[in-house]
Design a protein around this motif. Structure first.
Motif, PDB file in Angstrom:
ATOM      1  N   ALA A 283     -18.122 -31.067 -45.706  1.00  0.00           N
ATOM      2  CA  ALA A 283     -18.953 -30.018 -46.314  1.00  0.00           C
ATOM      3  C   ALA A 283     -18.074 -28.850 -46.767  1.00  0.00           C
ATOM      4  N   GLY A 284     -17.012 -28.590 -46.018  1.00  0.00           N
ATOM      5  CA  GLY A 284     -16.134 -27.460 -46.337  1.00  0.00           C
ATOM      6  C   GLY A 284     -14.926 -27.853 -47.156  1.00  0.00           C
ATOM      7  N   HIS A 285     -14.518 -29.118 -47.035  1.00  0.00           N
ATOM      8  CA  HIS A 285     -13.292 -29.558 -47.715  1.00  0.00           C
ATOM      9  C   HIS A 285     -13.323 -31.068 -47.877  1.00  0.00           C
ATOM     10  N   SER A 286     -13.221 -31.517 -49.115  1.00  0.00           N
ATOM     11  CA  SER A 286     -13.297 -32.955 -49.369  1.00  0.00           C
ATOM     12  C   SER A 286     -12.115 -33.372 -50.241  1.00  0.00           C
ATOM     13  N   LYS A 287     -11.612 -34.589 -50.007  1.00  0.00           N
ATOM     14  CA  LYS A 287     -10.508 -35.058 -50.856  1.00  0.00           C
ATOM     15  C   LYS A 287     -10.457 -36.578 -50.910  1.00  0.00           C
ATOM     16  N   ASP A 288      -9.702 -37.071 -51.860  1.00  0.00           N
ATOM     17  CA  ASP A 288      -9.492 -38.504 -52.027  1.00  0.00           C
ATOM     18  C   ASP A 288      -9.053 -39.107 -50.677  1.00  0.00           C
ATOM     19  N   PRO A 289      -9.617 -40.282 -50.311  1.00  0.00           N
ATOM     20  CA  PRO A 289      -9.323 -40.815 -48.974  1.00  0.00           C
ATOM     21  C   PRO A 289      -7.990 -41.565 -48.843  1.00  0.00           C
ATOM     22  N   SER A 290      -7.175 -41.590 -49.915  1.00  0.00           N
ATOM     23  CA  SER A 290      -5.953 -42.409 -49.888  1.00  0.00           C
ATOM     24  C   SER A 290      -5.026 -42.073 -48.742  1.00  0.00           C
ATOM     25  N   THR A 291      -4.985 -40.837 -48.294  1.00  0.00           N
ATOM     26  CA  THR A 291      -4.072 -40.468 -47.213  1.00  0.00           C
ATOM     27  C   THR A 291      -4.750 -40.562 -45.838  1.00  0.00           C
ATOM     28  N   GLY A 292      -6.019 -40.990 -45.802  1.00  0.00           N
ATOM     29  CA  GLY A 292      -6.692 -41.275 -44.526  1.00  0.00           C
ATOM     30  C   GLY A 292      -6.706 -40.107 -43.557  1.00  0.00           C
ATOM     31  N   LEU A 293      -7.062 -38.922 -44.066  1.00  0.00           N
ATOM     32  CA  LEU A 293      -6.983 -37.727 -43.216  1.00  0.00           C
ATOM     33  C   LEU A 293      -8.338 -37.101 -42.899  1.00  0.00           C
ATOM     34  N   GLY A 294      -9.419 -37.535 -43.575  1.00  0.00           N
ATOM     35  CA  GLY A 294     -10.697 -36.818 -43.502  1.00  0.00           C
ATOM     36  C   GLY A 294     -11.266 -36.661 -42.103  1.00  0.00           C
ATOM     37  N   ILE A 295     -11.168 -37.695 -41.284  1.00  0.00           N
ATOM     38  CA  ILE A 295     -11.760 -37.635 -39.947  1.00  0.00           C
ATOM     39  C   ILE A 295     -10.962 -36.660 -39.074  1.00  0.00           C
ATOM     40  N   ASN A 296      -9.642 -36.796 -39.140  1.00  0.00           N
ATOM     41  CA  ASN A 296      -8.790 -35.862 -38.388  1.00  0.00           C
ATOM     42  C   ASN A 296      -9.046 -34.422 -38.837  1.00  0.00           C
ATOM     43  N   ASP A 297      -9.171 -34.246 -40.150  1.00  0.00           N
ATOM     44  CA  ASP A 297      -9.409 -32.897 -40.681  1.00  0.00           C
ATOM     45  C   ASP A 297     -10.742 -32.338 -40.188  1.00  0.00           C
ATOM     46  N   ALA A 298     -11.745 -33.225 -40.079  1.00  0.00           N
ATOM     47  CA  ALA A 298     -13.060 -32.779 -39.591  1.00  0.00           C
ATOM     48  C   ALA A 298     -12.924 -32.286 -38.147  1.00  0.00           C
ATOM     49  N   PHE A 299     -12.190 -33.032 -37.320  1.00  0.00           N
ATOM     50  CA  PHE A 299     -11.997 -32.600 -35.931  1.00  0.00           C
ATOM     51  C   PHE A 299     -11.243 -31.261 -35.879  1.00  0.00           C
ATOM     52  N   MET A 300     -10.202 -31.191 -36.687  1.00  0.00           N
ATOM     53  CA  MET A 300      -9.393 -29.966 -36.679  1.00  0.00           C
ATOM     54  C   MET A 300     -10.276 -28.747 -36.998  1.00  0.00           C
ATOM     55  N   GLN A 301     -11.166 -28.908 -37.994  1.00  0.00           N
ATOM     56  CA  GLN A 301     -12.049 -27.793 -38.366  1.00  0.00           C
ATOM     57  C   GLN A 301     -13.033 -27.466 -37.245  1.00  0.00           C
ATOM     58  N   SER A 302     -13.524 -28.487 -36.546  1.00  0.00           N
ATOM     59  CA  SER A 302     -14.442 -28.244 -35.421  1.00  0.00           C
ATOM     60  C   SER A 302     -13.770 -27.397 -34.344  1.00  0.00           C
ATOM     61  N   PHE A 303     -12.526 -27.743 -34.037  1.00  0.00           N
ATOM     62  CA  PHE A 303     -11.805 -26.974 -33.000  1.00  0.00           C
ATOM     63  C   PHE A 303     -11.619 -25.524 -33.447  1.00  0.00           C
ATOM     64  N   LEU A 304     -11.244 -25.350 -34.721  1.00  0.00           N
ATOM     65  CA  LEU A 304     -11.031 -23.981 -35.227  1.00  0.00           C
ATOM     66  C   LEU A 304     -12.328 -23.187 -35.227  1.00  0.00           C
ATOM     67  N   LEU A 305     -13.435 -23.819 -35.663  1.00  0.00           N
ATOM     68  CA  LEU A 305     -14.700 -23.081 -35.747  1.00  0.00           C
ATOM     69  C   LEU A 305     -15.244 -22.768 -34.347  1.00  0.00           C
ATOM     70  N   ALA A 306     -15.096 -23.726 -33.431  1.00  0.00           N
ATOM     71  CA  ALA A 306     -15.577 -23.483 -32.061  1.00  0.00           C
ATOM     72  C   ALA A 306     -14.857 -22.270 -31.461  1.00  0.00           C
ATOM     73  N   GLU A 307     -13.571 -22.169 -31.740  1.00  0.00           N
ATOM     74  CA  GLU A 307     -12.790 -21.031 -31.238  1.00  0.00           C
ATOM     75  C   GLU A 307     -13.322 -19.734 -31.865  1.00  0.00           C
ATOM     76  N   ALA A 308     -13.596 -19.782 -33.164  1.00  0.00           N
ATOM     77  CA  ALA A 308     -14.076 -18.571 -33.855  1.00  0.00           C
ATOM     78  C   ALA A 308     -15.447 -18.139 -33.323  1.00  0.00           C
ATOM     79  N   LEU A 309     -16.339 -19.114 -33.098  1.00  0.00           N
ATOM     80  CA  LEU A 309     -17.693 -18.760 -32.642  1.00  0.00           C
ATOM     81  C   LEU A 309     -17.711 -18.301 -31.190  1.00  0.00           C
ATOM     82  N   ASN A 310     -16.586 -18.470 -30.523  1.00  0.00           N
ATOM     83  CA  ASN A 310     -16.501 -18.023 -29.126  1.00  0.00           C
ATOM     84  C   ASN A 310     -15.905 -16.626 -29.019  1.00  0.00           C
ATOM     85  N   SER A 311     -15.676 -16.005 -30.175  1.00  0.00           N
ATOM     86  CA  SER A 311     -14.998 -14.716 -30.161  1.00  0.00           C
ATOM     87  C   SER A 311     -16.012 -13.565 -30.088  1.00  0.00           C
TER      88      SER A 311
END
Ligand SMILES: Cc1cc2nc3c(=O)[nH]c(=O)nc-3n(C[C@H](O)[C@H](O)[C@H](O)COP(=O)(O)OP(=O)(O)OC[C@H]3O[C@@H](n4cnc5c(N)ncnc54)[C@H](O)[C@@H]3O)c2cc1C
Length: 399
Positions: A283-311
């Motif tokens: 929803a926040g960032h989308s790209k061609d799947p050739s480098t196979g990063l989308g799932i990892n990127d989704a997790f990375m964003q969840s960790f960052l947002l969870a940290e922000a919402l805990n501030s």
């Protein structure tokens, strides 16, 4: 009206992982998805960053289906290849399984409520502030639900992003169609290895899943898509068999289900937050799947947002969320765009050069320092090895 700390729209890798992290902070969370679970989604599932699953407490459960641990990667150009070990192991969990394990984990927290088969049709506003969502269930019943924060984890065509009119930047049209399918009985290599075939300006990939089952895919040229989808099984298999040794290795192979295809993925970033709302995953960032990063990127964003919402100071924390997100995602995004744009049919000279390098690695020492200049002068384009170097670079993360 019901009241939650956070409503998350979309309950797959981005949404469910965020729900787990927020529940651990003691927040009350509502996860809403129009789909029911377990269910599949349009995606292959190469996962090189298993540490996220470990931190979310689901790695063991995800691996229970007998997933092979892939510790090697091989990249072919024509009939030559280079192969090496990866920094960490990769797994290829099917999305119906992965997403369900994450959702069940989220649901195991008492403060997480899940609404499946429920579509978010609008947002509830108070002036410019998002205050909640409007939903409709399968029986057509509508409801308004309130929360302090509404998070869009609703994928690349995010409705939440559309409702809040999130600004889009770094936009590129979809670059390449992708086709993939699940095959039983392909002759395996001696050790589980991710295989990448760079041929005729296409990318073939072979992901070993469980014993005897592999996910095979091809990113093709845009003008090939329509014809290939007419007889997708036959066209896919014929094209795949052109890759080195695959005609023989696919001798006893059988397609399970159908060949799945998409014309391509949008490439962009979206504004990550606003008053009462935030976006994560595709929803926040989308790209061609050739480098196979989308799932990892989704997790990375969840960790960052969870940290922000805990501030305590959420505004500053969310500003930092968007900045960190972009800093961490931009290199992988640019590499992906460059990688796809650089793909083309190799010249005879390029193939000969690669073959001699693959056959005698000592040649690398002499050639690599001058390779980029040499090829640029010869072809006026990106260096031949750009693709395989990129694929290896991603295993070291973004830093
Ligand atoms: C062909 C292809 C191959 C890919 N291969 C890989 C790969 O090998 N490795 C990798 O890491 N990534 C890969 N990706 C990318 C990966 O699939 C995505 O990055 C990932 O799915 C993003 O997860 P998400 O949770 O953000 O969104 P999604 O997985 O798209 O989930 C969004 C959820 O939101 C729900 N939703 C949407 N709108 C609403 C609404 N209005 N109301 C309620 N619910 C709603 C949907 O039902 C869905 O369940 C691939 C993508 C494609 C298309």
């Amino acid at each position: 009206m019901k009241q939650h700390d956070v409503i998350i729209v979309g309950a797959r890798v981005a949404g469910s992982s965020l729900a787990i992290l927020l529940a651990k902070q003691g927040k009350s969370v509502l996860l809403v998805d129009k789909a029911s679970f377990p269910s599949d989604t349009l995606s292959t599932h190469h996962m090189s960053h298993t540490e996220y699953l470990k931190e979310l407490g689901v790695l063991e459960e995800v691996e229970k289906t007998g997933l092979r641990k892939i510790e090697r990667m091989r990249t072919y150009i024509g009939s030559a290849f280079v192969e090496g070990p990866r920094a960490s192991y990769t797994i290829i969990p099917r999305r119906d399984h992965l997403d369900y394990v994450l959702l069940k984990k989220a649901e195991s927290f008492t403060d997480v409520e899940v609404m499946e088969r429920t579509t978010v049709t609008n947002l509830v506003w108070e002036g410019e502030q998002v205050r909640g969502i409007e939903v409709v269930d399968q029986a057509g019943r509508t409801e308004q639900i309130e929360a302090t924060w509404v998070v869009g984890a609703d994928g690349k065509h995010s409705q939440v992003a559309r409702f809040v009119e999130a600004a889009e930047y770094e936009t590129h049209e979809p670059l390449r169609p992708v086709l993939y399918g699940y095959f039983k009985g392909i002759e395996p290599l001696s050790k589980p290895t991710t295989e990448i075939f760079l041929q005729e300006g296409r990318i073939g990939f072979l992901f070993p899943m469980e014993e005897g089952r592999d996910c095979l895919g091809i990113e093709i040229h845009p003008d090939e898509f329509k014809d290939m989808m007419k007889q997708s099984k036959e066209s896919f298999e014929a094209m795949y068999r052109e890759h080195y040794d695959m005609d023989r290795r696919m001798e006893g192979a059988e397609l399970e289900g159908k060949i799945i295809g998409t014309k391509g993925m949008p490439n962009h970033f979206r504004q990550a937050y606003g008053k009462g709302w935030a976006l994560i995953g595709d929803a926040g960032h989308s790209k061609d799947p050739s480098t196979g990063l989308g799932i990892n990127d989704a997790f990375m964003q969840s960790f960052l947002l969870a940290e922000a919402l805990n501030s305590e100071d959420e505004e500053t924390a969310l500003q930092a969320y968007q900045q960190k997100r972009d800093e961490q995602l931009m290199p992988g995004f640019q590499l992906t765009i460059d990688y796809i744009k650089s793909l083309r049919k190799w010249t005879t000279n390029e193939v000969a050069l690669f073959q001699s390098m693959a056959a005698n690695p000592m040649v690398w020492n002499k050639i690599v320092p001058r390779l980029a200049d040499h090829l640029k002068a010869e072809t006026g384009d990106m260096p031949l090895l750009h693709g395989s170097v990129l694929m290896e670079a991603q295993s070291f993360g973004y830093e």
